[in-house]
Design a protein around this motif. Sequence first.
Motif, PDB file in Angstrom:
ATOM      1  N   GLY A  47      56.985  15.602  16.907  1.00  0.00           N
ATOM      2  CA  GLY A  47      56.962  14.366  15.906  1.00  0.00           C
ATOM      3  C   GLY A  47      56.034  13.280  15.957  1.00  0.00           C
ATOM      4  N   TYR A  48      55.637  12.938  17.215  1.00  0.00           N
ATOM      5  CA  TYR A  48      54.780  12.004  17.546  1.00  0.00           C
ATOM      6  C   TYR A  48      53.235  12.511  16.777  1.00  0.00           C
ATOM      7  CZ  TYR A  48      51.196   9.337  19.746  1.00  0.00           C
ATOM      8  OH  TYR A  48      50.141   8.359  20.335  1.00  0.00           O
ATOM      9  N   ALA A  49      53.038  13.688  17.107  1.00  0.00           N
ATOM     10  CA  ALA A  49      51.800  14.050  16.528  1.00  0.00           C
ATOM     11  C   ALA A  49      51.800  14.243  14.845  1.00  0.00           C
ATOM     12  CB  ALA A  49      51.480  15.524  17.047  1.00  0.00           C
ATOM     13  N   LEU A  50      52.926  14.569  14.473  1.00  0.00           N
ATOM     14  CA  LEU A  50      53.104  14.509  12.771  1.00  0.00           C
ATOM     15  C   LEU A  50      53.104  13.142  12.528  1.00  0.00           C
ATOM     16  CD1 LEU A  50      53.958  16.706  10.791  1.00  0.00           C
ATOM     17  CD2 LEU A  50      56.311  16.108  11.176  1.00  0.00           C
ATOM     18  N   LEU A  51      53.568  12.175  13.261  1.00  0.00           N
ATOM     19  CA  LEU A  51      53.553  11.005  12.597  1.00  0.00           C
ATOM     20  C   LEU A  51      52.000  10.306  12.516  1.00  0.00           C
ATOM     21  CD1 LEU A  51      56.810   9.354  14.220  1.00  0.00           C
ATOM     22  CD2 LEU A  51      56.339   9.866  11.573  1.00  0.00           C
ATOM     23  N   ARG A  52      51.587  10.640  13.639  1.00  0.00           N
ATOM     24  CA  ARG A  52      49.958  10.350  13.784  1.00  0.00           C
ATOM     25  C   ARG A  52      49.176  10.792  12.640  1.00  0.00           C
ATOM     26  NH1 ARG A  52      48.225   5.997  15.400  1.00  0.00           N
ATOM     27  NH2 ARG A  52      46.829   6.624  16.605  1.00  0.00           N
ATOM     28  N   ALA A  96      63.121  -8.596  20.222  1.00  0.00           N
ATOM     29  CA  ALA A  96      62.991  -7.167  19.485  1.00  0.00           C
ATOM     30  C   ALA A  96      62.625  -7.217  18.164  1.00  0.00           C
ATOM     31  CB  ALA A  96      64.426  -6.766  19.293  1.00  0.00           C
ATOM     32  N   ASP A  97      61.766  -6.316  17.795  1.00  0.00           N
ATOM     33  CA  ASP A  97      61.011  -6.029  16.431  1.00  0.00           C
ATOM     34  C   ASP A  97      61.809  -5.182  15.614  1.00  0.00           C
ATOM     35  OD1 ASP A  97      59.396  -5.545  14.409  1.00  0.00           O
ATOM     36  OD2 ASP A  97      57.521  -5.117  15.699  1.00  0.00           O
ATOM     37  N   ALA A  98      62.497  -5.840  14.768  1.00  0.00           N
ATOM     38  CA  ALA A  98      63.700  -5.357  14.134  1.00  0.00           C
ATOM     39  C   ALA A  98      63.140  -4.122  13.063  1.00  0.00           C
ATOM     40  CB  ALA A  98      64.379  -6.201  13.138  1.00  0.00           C
ATOM     41  N   ASP A  99      61.900  -4.427  12.549  1.00  0.00           N
ATOM     42  CA  ASP A  99      61.274  -3.499  11.778  1.00  0.00           C
ATOM     43  C   ASP A  99      60.945  -2.208  12.457  1.00  0.00           C
ATOM     44  OD1 ASP A  99      61.567  -4.893   9.317  1.00  0.00           O
ATOM     45  OD2 ASP A  99      59.549  -5.813   9.484  1.00  0.00           O
ATOM     46  N   ALA A 100      60.395  -2.440  13.504  1.00  0.00           N
ATOM     47  CA  ALA A 100      59.844  -1.400  14.376  1.00  0.00           C
ATOM     48  C   ALA A 100      60.900  -0.629  14.627  1.00  0.00           C
ATOM     49  CB  ALA A 100      59.171  -1.803  15.683  1.00  0.00           C
ATOM     50  N   VAL A 101      61.975  -1.236  15.464  1.00  0.00           N
ATOM     51  CA  VAL A 101      63.210  -0.466  15.596  1.00  0.00           C
ATOM     52  C   VAL A 101      63.949   0.381  14.396  1.00  0.00           C
ATOM     53  CG1 VAL A 101      65.693  -0.586  16.572  1.00  0.00           C
ATOM     54  CG2 VAL A 101      63.809  -1.977  17.567  1.00  0.00           C
ATOM     55  N   LEU A 102      63.804  -0.075  13.265  1.00  0.00           N
ATOM     56  CA  LEU A 102      64.275   0.596  12.184  1.00  0.00           C
ATOM     57  C   LEU A 102      63.747   1.653  11.761  1.00  0.00           C
ATOM     58  CD1 LEU A 102      65.845  -2.502  10.195  1.00  0.00           C
ATOM     59  CD2 LEU A 102      67.138  -0.850  11.445  1.00  0.00           C
ATOM     60  N   PHE A 103      62.329   1.569  11.799  1.00  0.00           N
ATOM     61  CA  PHE A 103      61.408   2.495  11.471  1.00  0.00           C
ATOM     62  C   PHE A 103      61.440   3.508  12.557  1.00  0.00           C
ATOM     63  CE2 PHE A 103      57.397   5.016  11.479  1.00  0.00           C
ATOM     64  CZ  PHE A 103      57.521   5.354  10.104  1.00  0.00           C
ATOM     65  N   GLY A 104      61.553   3.200  13.865  1.00  0.00           N
ATOM     66  CA  GLY A 104      61.696   4.243  14.898  1.00  0.00           C
ATOM     67  C   GLY A 104      62.911   5.169  14.775  1.00  0.00           C
ATOM     68  N   GLU A 122      50.776   4.247  12.742  1.00  0.00           N
ATOM     69  CA  GLU A 122      50.155   3.573  13.950  1.00  0.00           C
ATOM     70  C   GLU A 122      51.017   3.873  15.324  1.00  0.00           C
ATOM     71  OE1 GLU A 122      52.162   0.259  11.160  1.00  0.00           O
ATOM     72  OE2 GLU A 122      51.302   2.208  10.900  1.00  0.00           O
ATOM     73  N   GLU A 123      50.206   3.793  16.400  1.00  0.00           N
ATOM     74  CA  GLU A 123      50.995   4.219  17.590  1.00  0.00           C
ATOM     75  C   GLU A 123      52.331   3.561  17.828  1.00  0.00           C
ATOM     76  OE1 GLU A 123      51.928   4.984  21.545  1.00  0.00           O
ATOM     77  OE2 GLU A 123      50.529   6.292  20.192  1.00  0.00           O
ATOM     78  N   ARG A 124      52.108   2.185  17.699  1.00  0.00           N
ATOM     79  CA  ARG A 124      53.274   1.367  17.929  1.00  0.00           C
ATOM     80  C   ARG A 124      54.614   1.747  17.183  1.00  0.00           C
ATOM     81  NH1 ARG A 124      55.396  -2.476  14.933  1.00  0.00           N
ATOM     82  NH2 ARG A 124      54.453  -2.784  12.894  1.00  0.00           N
ATOM     83  N   LEU A 125      54.436   2.436  16.066  1.00  0.00           N
ATOM     84  CA  LEU A 125      55.642   2.952  15.374  1.00  0.00           C
ATOM     85  C   LEU A 125      55.945   4.448  15.817  1.00  0.00           C
ATOM     86  CD1 LEU A 125      55.459   1.197  12.156  1.00  0.00           C
ATOM     87  CD2 LEU A 125      56.788   0.668  13.778  1.00  0.00           C
ATOM     88  N   ALA A 126      54.812   5.409  15.896  1.00  0.00           N
ATOM     89  CA  ALA A 126      54.940   6.749  16.172  1.00  0.00           C
ATOM     90  C   ALA A 126      55.524   6.995  17.528  1.00  0.00           C
ATOM     91  CB  ALA A 126      53.743   7.239  15.900  1.00  0.00           C
ATOM     92  N   ARG A 127      55.276   5.932  18.552  1.00  0.00           N
ATOM     93  CA  ARG A 127      55.789   6.313  19.890  1.00  0.00           C
ATOM     94  C   ARG A 127      57.294   6.558  19.950  1.00  0.00           C
ATOM     95  NH1 ARG A 127      56.307   0.321  19.878  1.00  0.00           N
ATOM     96  NH2 ARG A 127      58.221  -0.392  20.783  1.00  0.00           N
ATOM     97  N   PHE A 128      58.051   6.309  19.023  1.00  0.00           N
ATOM     98  CA  PHE A 128      59.694   6.436  19.245  1.00  0.00           C
ATOM     99  C   PHE A 128      59.925   8.064  19.277  1.00  0.00           C
ATOM    100  CE2 PHE A 128      59.036   1.963  17.374  1.00  0.00           C
ATOM    101  CZ  PHE A 128      59.890   1.494  18.299  1.00  0.00           C
ATOM    102  N   ALA A 129      59.108   8.679  18.577  1.00  0.00           N
ATOM    103  CA  ALA A 129      59.218  10.194  18.344  1.00  0.00           C
ATOM    104  C   ALA A 129      59.164  10.653  20.059  1.00  0.00           C
ATOM    105  CB  ALA A 129      58.307  10.793  17.716  1.00  0.00           C
ATOM    106  N   ARG A 130      58.339   9.973  20.835  1.00  0.00           N
ATOM    107  CA  ARG A 130      58.106  10.443  22.299  1.00  0.00           C
ATOM    108  C   ARG A 130      59.190   9.790  23.083  1.00  0.00           C
ATOM    109  NH1 ARG A 130      52.694   8.714  24.020  1.00  0.00           N
ATOM    110  NH2 ARG A 130      53.628   7.135  22.690  1.00  0.00           N
ATOM    111  N   THR A 131      59.646   8.381  22.858  1.00  0.00           N
ATOM    112  CA  THR A 131      60.211   7.896  24.031  1.00  0.00           C
ATOM    113  C   THR A 131      61.661   7.676  23.623  1.00  0.00           C
ATOM    114  OG1 THR A 131      60.297   5.660  22.590  1.00  0.00           O
ATOM    115  CG2 THR A 131      58.317   6.069  24.129  1.00  0.00           C
TER     116      THR A 131
END
Length: 192
Positions: free
Chosen positions: A96-101, A62-70, A106-115
């Motif tokens: 949310g995804y569009a707003l973050l982009r 798990a990428d802790a920083d990505a999870v926490l940002f997500g 970056e995609e790898r972090l913005a994706r959490f708004a969608r997923t």
Amino acid sequence: MRSRALRGALTDPGLRPLPERAVRLLEDVGAPPRLAAHLRAVHDVAAEIVAWVDERYPAVGADADAVLFGAATHDIGKARHAAELSGPGSEHEGAGYALLREHGVEERLARFARTHASWNGPDVGIDDLLVSLADKVWKAKRVDDLERLVVGRLAAASGEEPWEAFMALDDLCDRLAAGADDRLAFQNAYPT
């Protein structure tokens, strides 16, 4: 300049602070204070989850920083769809995804708004599942399908039997759910 209520939702004691980048994004989009409080509650639970996964299941990767940002930004689209703060809806996910982009995330972090609300897609990884789990268990909601997917990833990475991973995750979720009333009170102390 942020409102006093938003400032309180972002800085009042009781929950871990959000990553600074998430704070700036919430300020930039004029997030409702209740949204900021909700994101802090989910982020707080996500921090517990990733610490537990890192300690007990480090092989899951798990990428802790990505999870926490997500966790800190997964519902940011509700800044544009405020009715979804207190009612059902999924418009905030794509927004949310569009707003973050649009704000350079970056995609790898913005994706959490969608997923965060649909964990069965082919590109959903353990980080997405952990954000989704935090988004449910923060308020003591348990979702069998989601937890089964997390258990599968934990068991596969560790070599444990699925029932062992289930028991461990169940204990964690029970412990986290015990704090739901305090987190709900924190969130509900701020206006929509």
